[in-house]
Design a protein around this motif. Structure first.
Motif, PDB file in Angstrom:
ATOM      1  N   LYS A 238      42.236  22.576   6.656  1.00  0.00           N
ATOM      2  CA  LYS A 238      43.278  23.071   5.920  1.00  0.00           C
ATOM      3  C   LYS A 238      42.538  22.420   4.509  1.00  0.00           C
ATOM      4  CE  LYS A 238      45.358  18.364   6.300  1.00  0.00           C
ATOM      5  NZ  LYS A 238      44.382  17.642   6.785  1.00  0.00           N
ATOM      6  N   VAL A 239      43.730  23.378   3.557  1.00  0.00           N
ATOM      7  CA  VAL A 239      43.698  22.642   2.023  1.00  0.00           C
ATOM      8  C   VAL A 239      44.195  21.573   1.696  1.00  0.00           C
ATOM      9  CG1 VAL A 239      44.318  23.667  -0.202  1.00  0.00           C
ATOM     10  CG2 VAL A 239      44.720  25.522   1.820  1.00  0.00           C
ATOM     11  N   GLU A 241      45.399  19.397  -0.710  1.00  0.00           N
ATOM     12  CA  GLU A 241      45.964  20.347  -2.168  1.00  0.00           C
ATOM     13  C   GLU A 241      45.992  19.098  -3.684  1.00  0.00           C
ATOM     14  OE1 GLU A 241      47.688  22.755  -2.987  1.00  0.00           O
ATOM     15  OE2 GLU A 241      47.788  23.756  -0.265  1.00  0.00           O
ATOM     16  N   ASP A 242      45.791  18.101  -2.997  1.00  0.00           N
ATOM     17  CA  ASP A 242      45.126  16.990  -4.413  1.00  0.00           C
ATOM     18  C   ASP A 242      43.814  17.848  -4.494  1.00  0.00           C
ATOM     19  OD1 ASP A 242      47.360  15.649  -3.687  1.00  0.00           O
ATOM     20  OD2 ASP A 242      46.819  13.851  -3.074  1.00  0.00           O
ATOM     21  N   LEU A 244      42.400  20.381  -4.349  1.00  0.00           N
ATOM     22  CA  LEU A 244      41.787  21.882  -4.967  1.00  0.00           C
ATOM     23  C   LEU A 244      42.906  21.503  -6.597  1.00  0.00           C
ATOM     24  CD1 LEU A 244      42.532  24.943  -4.548  1.00  0.00           C
ATOM     25  CD2 LEU A 244      44.933  24.879  -4.111  1.00  0.00           C
ATOM     26  N   ASN A 245      44.152  20.835  -7.149  1.00  0.00           N
ATOM     27  CA  ASN A 245      44.887  21.312  -8.151  1.00  0.00           C
ATOM     28  C   ASN A 245      44.027  20.183  -8.937  1.00  0.00           C
ATOM     29  OD1 ASN A 245      47.150  22.365  -6.996  1.00  0.00           O
ATOM     30  ND2 ASN A 245      47.956  20.534  -6.438  1.00  0.00           N
ATOM     31  N   ASP A 285      38.491  20.384   6.202  1.00  0.00           N
ATOM     32  CA  ASP A 285      39.018  21.140   5.325  1.00  0.00           C
ATOM     33  C   ASP A 285      38.128  21.162   3.815  1.00  0.00           C
ATOM     34  OD1 ASP A 285      40.889  20.793   7.239  1.00  0.00           O
ATOM     35  OD2 ASP A 285      41.051  18.260   6.349  1.00  0.00           O
ATOM     36  N   THR A 289      39.406  24.133   1.542  1.00  0.00           N
ATOM     37  CA  THR A 289      39.730  24.091  -0.066  1.00  0.00           C
ATOM     38  C   THR A 289      38.732  25.005  -0.867  1.00  0.00           C
ATOM     39  OG1 THR A 289      40.605  21.342   0.767  1.00  0.00           O
ATOM     40  CG2 THR A 289      40.156  22.163  -1.249  1.00  0.00           C
ATOM     41  N   GLU A 292      39.510  28.421  -0.401  1.00  0.00           N
ATOM     42  CA  GLU A 292      40.914  28.717  -1.588  1.00  0.00           C
ATOM     43  C   GLU A 292      40.451  28.325  -2.703  1.00  0.00           C
ATOM     44  OE1 GLU A 292      43.725  29.450  -0.013  1.00  0.00           O
ATOM     45  OE2 GLU A 292      45.384  29.229  -1.245  1.00  0.00           O
ATOM     46  N   ARG A 296      42.272  31.069  -5.364  1.00  0.00           N
ATOM     47  CA  ARG A 296      43.078  31.060  -6.829  1.00  0.00           C
ATOM     48  C   ARG A 296      42.664  31.390  -7.634  1.00  0.00           C
ATOM     49  NH1 ARG A 296      46.775  27.570  -4.020  1.00  0.00           N
ATOM     50  NH2 ARG A 296      47.557  26.664  -6.499  1.00  0.00           N
TER      51      ARG A 296
END
Ligand SMILES: Nc1ncnc2c1ncn2[C@@H]1O[C@H](COP(=O)(O)OP(=O)(O)OP(=O)(O)O)[C@@H](O)[C@H]1O
Ligand SMILES: [Mg+2]
Length: 391
Positions: A238-239, A241-242, A244-245, A285, A289, A292, A296
């Motif tokens: 799973k991505v 998010e932290d 990735l951002n 994970d 990420t 992604e 992105r």
């Protein structure tokens, strides 16, 4: 002279990109006018680097302190390997070396600094590709064009990307705006509005292609595997998010073109900073990420920097990352307005496009035609690329 060159001719393009995976050799037949060349791929061969050679190149490319003698030895060793790739692709096609008009060798980038730094009161950018062309010319008896990037740098450009002119020649369309996306170690795009002149073409690196994913795969499999086949491992994760951002905040992603990148920006240091070297996460994970992040940054760059007003209809994908189904699927989801296809349907296999491009660029150099697009690289003018090693 022009008459002679307008005839059908055979050329080989040699490429090894930032993935440091293999030397790709494309044997092509070229015909027709320079502005609209007809290109047919005759044969393609990919010769993997022996693991110890890859390791040695990686040390140099990651900026480790290595003796200059090591770089000199590698330059000549790679010259031999690149020449062997020419033998391989010609043998495969049953074409003798005497029939080749030119070999275009990109070489192996070991350093690239597209942004200027101040050195002794001067703005300096530089790029170094190795795989000695004199060795390739001596082994094959064919004229070799190499060091494509240096002339563009000397003319004030970033020396990269150089494939956009070839994308323009191969894929321009009167009615449909086109984006080409190459997913190598680094990802880059060329944007060709419908009916555009070369001056209206945009092209730049968007950030990592496979580089971060490959690095994670090598790390977690202890080098047993070199990439995530089809994106299967990432699909199970799973991505984060932290992470990735945080990675998305790297200034490179927001910079306006012209811009180009390499291991200097997205190599081991980047991977350690954003993916490894702190709280442990599941390999799947982290890979998801990284996958992604590529999706992105490619689509984000197109949205923010180019799509408005360009009325694009299709995206043509190439490079080894085109086989990553998860990645391609995400790119399609994020750009639903584009028809996304592989370059294969235009007779340019995804794995061969970059090598084909350097055969075309070498052919242009022999004819005295420029190979860069100043609007893309930032160069002051269009220049004839490369140094020529006579056979
Ligand atoms: N079946 C596959 N599934 C997923 N990824 C793949 C597959 N095959 C190749 N790749 C990816 O493609 C990479 C190699 O791509 P390619 O040779 O186009 O890049 P490169 O050598 O870095 O060239 P450049 O940077 O100039 O485009 C591999 O390292 C891997 O990450
Ligand atoms: Mg490669």
């Amino acid at each position: 002279m022009a008459q002679k060159f307008a005839r059908s001719r055979l050329a080989v393009g040699l490429m090894s990109g930032t993935s440091l995976d293999a030397v790709d050799a494309a044997l092509v037949r070229l015909a027709g006018a320079a502005e609209a060349p007809r290109v047919r791929l005759v044969a393609f061969a990919s010769v993997r680097y022996p693991p110890n050679v890859r390791q040695r190149i990686l040390r140099v490319a990651e900026g480790k302190a290595v003796p200059v003698g090591e770089i000199s030895q590698l330059n000549f060793l790679l010259g031999e390997l690149f020449a062997e790739a020419v033998f391989g692709v010609c043998r495969q096609a049953g074409v003798s070396l005497e029939r080749l008009s030119v070999i275009g060798s990109h070489g192996q980038t070991v350093f690239h600094q597209g942004f200027a730094t101040r050195e002794g009161g001067r703005n300096i950018r530089s790029s170094l590709q190795i795989a000695e062309p004199a060795v390739i010319a001596e082994r094959t008896g064919v004229p070799v064009v190499a060091n494509f990037r240096t002339r563009d740098l000397a003319a004030g450009g970033q020396g990269a990307p150089l494939v956009p002119l070839v994308d323009y020649l191969l894929f321009k369309d009167q009615k449909m705006g086109t984006v080409t996306l190459n997913l190598g170690g680094i990802a880059n795009v060329t944007v060709i509005p419908a009916g555009a002149s070369p001056k209206k073409v945009l092209g730049f690196d968007t950030g990592p292609g496979n580089m971060v994913m490959d690095s994670l795969v090598r790390h977690f499999t202890r080098g047993r595997r070199t990439y995530d086949t089809g994106g299967r491992m990432a699909r199970r994760g799973k991505v984060l998010e932290d992470r990735l951002n945080e990675a998305l905040r790297v200034p490179f992603f927001r910079q306006a073109p012209p811009k180009s990148a390499g291991r200097e920006q997205f190599g081991e240091e980047f991977v350690r900073r954003f993916f490894l070297g702190r709280k442990r996460e599941r390999a799947e994970d982290l890979l998801r990420t990284a996958n992604e992040l590529t999706a992105r940054t490619v689509t984000g760059a197109l949205r923010s920097l180019t799509l408005p007003g360009a009325s694009l209809g299709r995206m043509i994908v190439s490079g080894g990352g085109a086989h990553n189904r998860l990645l391609l699927g995400r790119i399609k989801e994020l750009l639903p307005e584009l028809e996304v296809t592989l370059s294969d349907i235009f007779g340019i296999p995804a794995d061969a496009k970059e090598a084909i491009a350097f055969a075309i660029l070498a052919d242009r150099t022999l004819r005295g035609l420029p190979g860069n697009l100043p609007a893309v690289t930032g160069a002051r003018r269009a220049v004839v690329l490369g140094s020529i090693c006579q056979p």
